[in-house]
Design a protein around this motif. Structure first.
Motif, PDB file in Angstrom:
ATOM      1  N   GLY A  22     -33.902  -3.825  -5.755  1.00 16.16           N
ATOM      2  CA  GLY A  22     -32.794  -3.081  -6.379  1.00 16.16           C
ATOM      3  C   GLY A  22     -32.899  -3.111  -7.891  1.00 16.16           C
ATOM      4  N   SER A  73     -34.109  -0.744 -10.025  1.00 15.21           N
ATOM      5  CA  SER A  73     -34.203   0.505 -10.789  1.00 15.21           C
ATOM      6  C   SER A  73     -32.987   0.682 -11.706  1.00 15.21           C
ATOM      7  CB  SER A  73     -34.329   1.706  -9.843  1.00 15.21           C
ATOM      8  OG  SER A  73     -33.209   1.794  -8.995  1.00 15.21           O
ATOM      9  N   ALA A 117     -33.473   0.669   4.296  1.00 15.05           N
ATOM     10  CA  ALA A 117     -32.883   1.013   5.599  1.00 15.05           C
ATOM     11  C   ALA A 117     -33.980   1.148   6.653  1.00 15.05           C
ATOM     12  CB  ALA A 117     -32.096   2.310   5.497  1.00 15.05           C
ATOM     13  N   ILE A 166     -28.383  -3.015  -3.027  1.00 13.41           N
ATOM     14  CA  ILE A 166     -27.296  -2.611  -2.109  1.00 13.41           C
ATOM     15  C   ILE A 166     -27.337  -1.101  -1.964  1.00 13.41           C
ATOM     16  CG2 ILE A 166     -25.527  -4.423  -2.273  1.00 13.41           C
ATOM     17  CD1 ILE A 166     -24.262  -2.709  -4.564  1.00 13.41           C
ATOM     18  N   LEU A 169     -16.477  -8.765 -10.838  1.00  9.64           N
ATOM     19  CA  LEU A 169     -16.769  -7.375 -11.201  1.00  9.64           C
ATOM     20  C   LEU A 169     -17.725  -7.336 -12.411  1.00  9.64           C
ATOM     21  CD1 LEU A 169     -16.173  -4.397 -10.587  1.00  9.64           C
ATOM     22  CD2 LEU A 169     -14.209  -4.558 -12.134  1.00  9.64           C
ATOM     23  N   ALA A 208     -20.676   0.393 -10.100  1.00  9.60           N
ATOM     24  CA  ALA A 208     -19.407  -0.306  -9.863  1.00  9.60           C
ATOM     25  C   ALA A 208     -18.285   0.334 -10.672  1.00  9.60           C
ATOM     26  CB  ALA A 208     -19.555  -1.780 -10.221  1.00  9.60           C
TER      27      ALA A 208
END
Ligand code: NDP
Length: 283
Positions: free
Chosen positions: A35, A37, A88, A115, A211, A217
């Protein structure tokens, strides 16, 4: 009698004796970051690069990965390579680990961070999305960890799992995401016991983040919550330090640990605040 003062003294003594971070330990370290990038993963790649590590990064978007590896090389990475992959898929997690093992000749750090995108909204029964997210956020993590373990065992390496406060306490609007993070904490917390029983060389760090100001996000929570967001670059550095010093738990920012303790001590009050004061809900 156990007093607050004695608990505080024990806590400070524990912190004091915790291993200090030595940036030199990362020079030449062989690292795989998923993850990477965008967001925290991208920032981790840049920090590892500044420390002179050898890095393999992965995500789906090849063009962006290429730009990140170029920047890593300019920042001082000994090596920076990328491999595009979709977590996936059933075969890509193994493919990525095999690529890193081959190109770097082994691994010292496996940093699991990716994610899949997920809506910030009430659960409307979308099973397909939840199954897909479980593959991306959970199954690929355990598949990659298992594939990399023999090499990490040889190198006395570290498995770093990026998790969330939403893996410690339930919240509305992120049910599938939160479920994947609870699953990760359950799996890797249990694996930590098994590795200890086997007297394994591999350390596990489970990183609980509050957070963080990444674009993905912020796009979700803008105008919806007043919870403060913390910088991705600082979160990334804290995760790297947790891995390098072989800490089992990281809480960033620090008060996420206090929030978690409050939830355990006063669940009713915490739930009341979550349901009535934490989010603007305008259906
Ligand atoms: P981002 O959304 O910014 O980045 C997600 C990364 O995952 C991207 O590099 C993306 O790249 C990659 N990705 C998405 N889908 C796939 C897929 N199917 N296969 C492979 N890679 C994929 O996330 P953040 O930086 O915000 O979060 C990083 C970590 O921190 C996560 O584990 C998250 O749960 C945790 N965290 C973040 C918080 C926050 O507020 N930001 C709070 C708490 C925890 P691409 O699109 O190119 O595939």
């Amino acid at each position: 009698k156990i007093s607050i003062v004695s608990i505080l003294v024990a806590y400070l003594a524990f912190k004091w004796t915790a291993p200090r971070f030595d940036p030199e330990s990362l020079k030449g370290a062989r690292v795989l970051v998923t993850g990477a990038s965008t967001g925290i993963g991208e920032q981790m790649a840049y920090h590892y690069a500044r420390f002179g590590a050898q890095i393999v990064i992965t995500a789906r978007r090849e063009k962006v990965l290429q730009q990140v590896t170029e920047k890593c090389l300019s920042l001082g990475a000994q090596k920076a390579l990328y491999i595009a992959a979709d977590m996936a898929s059933e075969s890509d997690p193994d493919k990525v680990v095999d690529f890193a093992l081959e190109k770097l000749g082994g691994l010292d750090y496996l940093v699991l961070n990716h994610i899949g995108p997920t809506p910030f909204a009430m659960w409307e029964g979308d099973m397909e999305h939840t199954r897909w997210l479980m593959k991306v956020n959970f199954f690929s993590y355990i598949q990659m960890a298992w594939r990399a373990l023999p090499s990490l065992e040889q190198s006395k390496g570290s498995l770093v799992v990026v998790s969330s406060l939403l893996a410690k306490m339930t919240n509305p609007f992120t049910l599938p995401y939160s479920s994947t993070k609870f699953a990760l904490n359950g799996f890797f917390g249990s694996l930590h016991h098994e590795l200890a029983i086997k007297k394994s060389n591999v350390s596990i760090s489970i990183c609980t983040l509050g957070l963080i100001d990444t674009e993905s996000a912020m796009d979700k929570v803008r105008g919806v919550t007043k919870i403060p967001a913390y910088p991705a670059t600082e979160a990334a550095l804290n995760i790297i330090i947790a891995g390098a010093t072989r800490q089992l738990d990281l809480y960033y920012p620090w008060f996420t640990q206090v929030v978690h303790i409050m939830k355990e001590l006063f669940p009713w009050a915490t739930n009341y605040v979550i349901q009535n004061y934490s989010y603007n809900y305008n259906p």
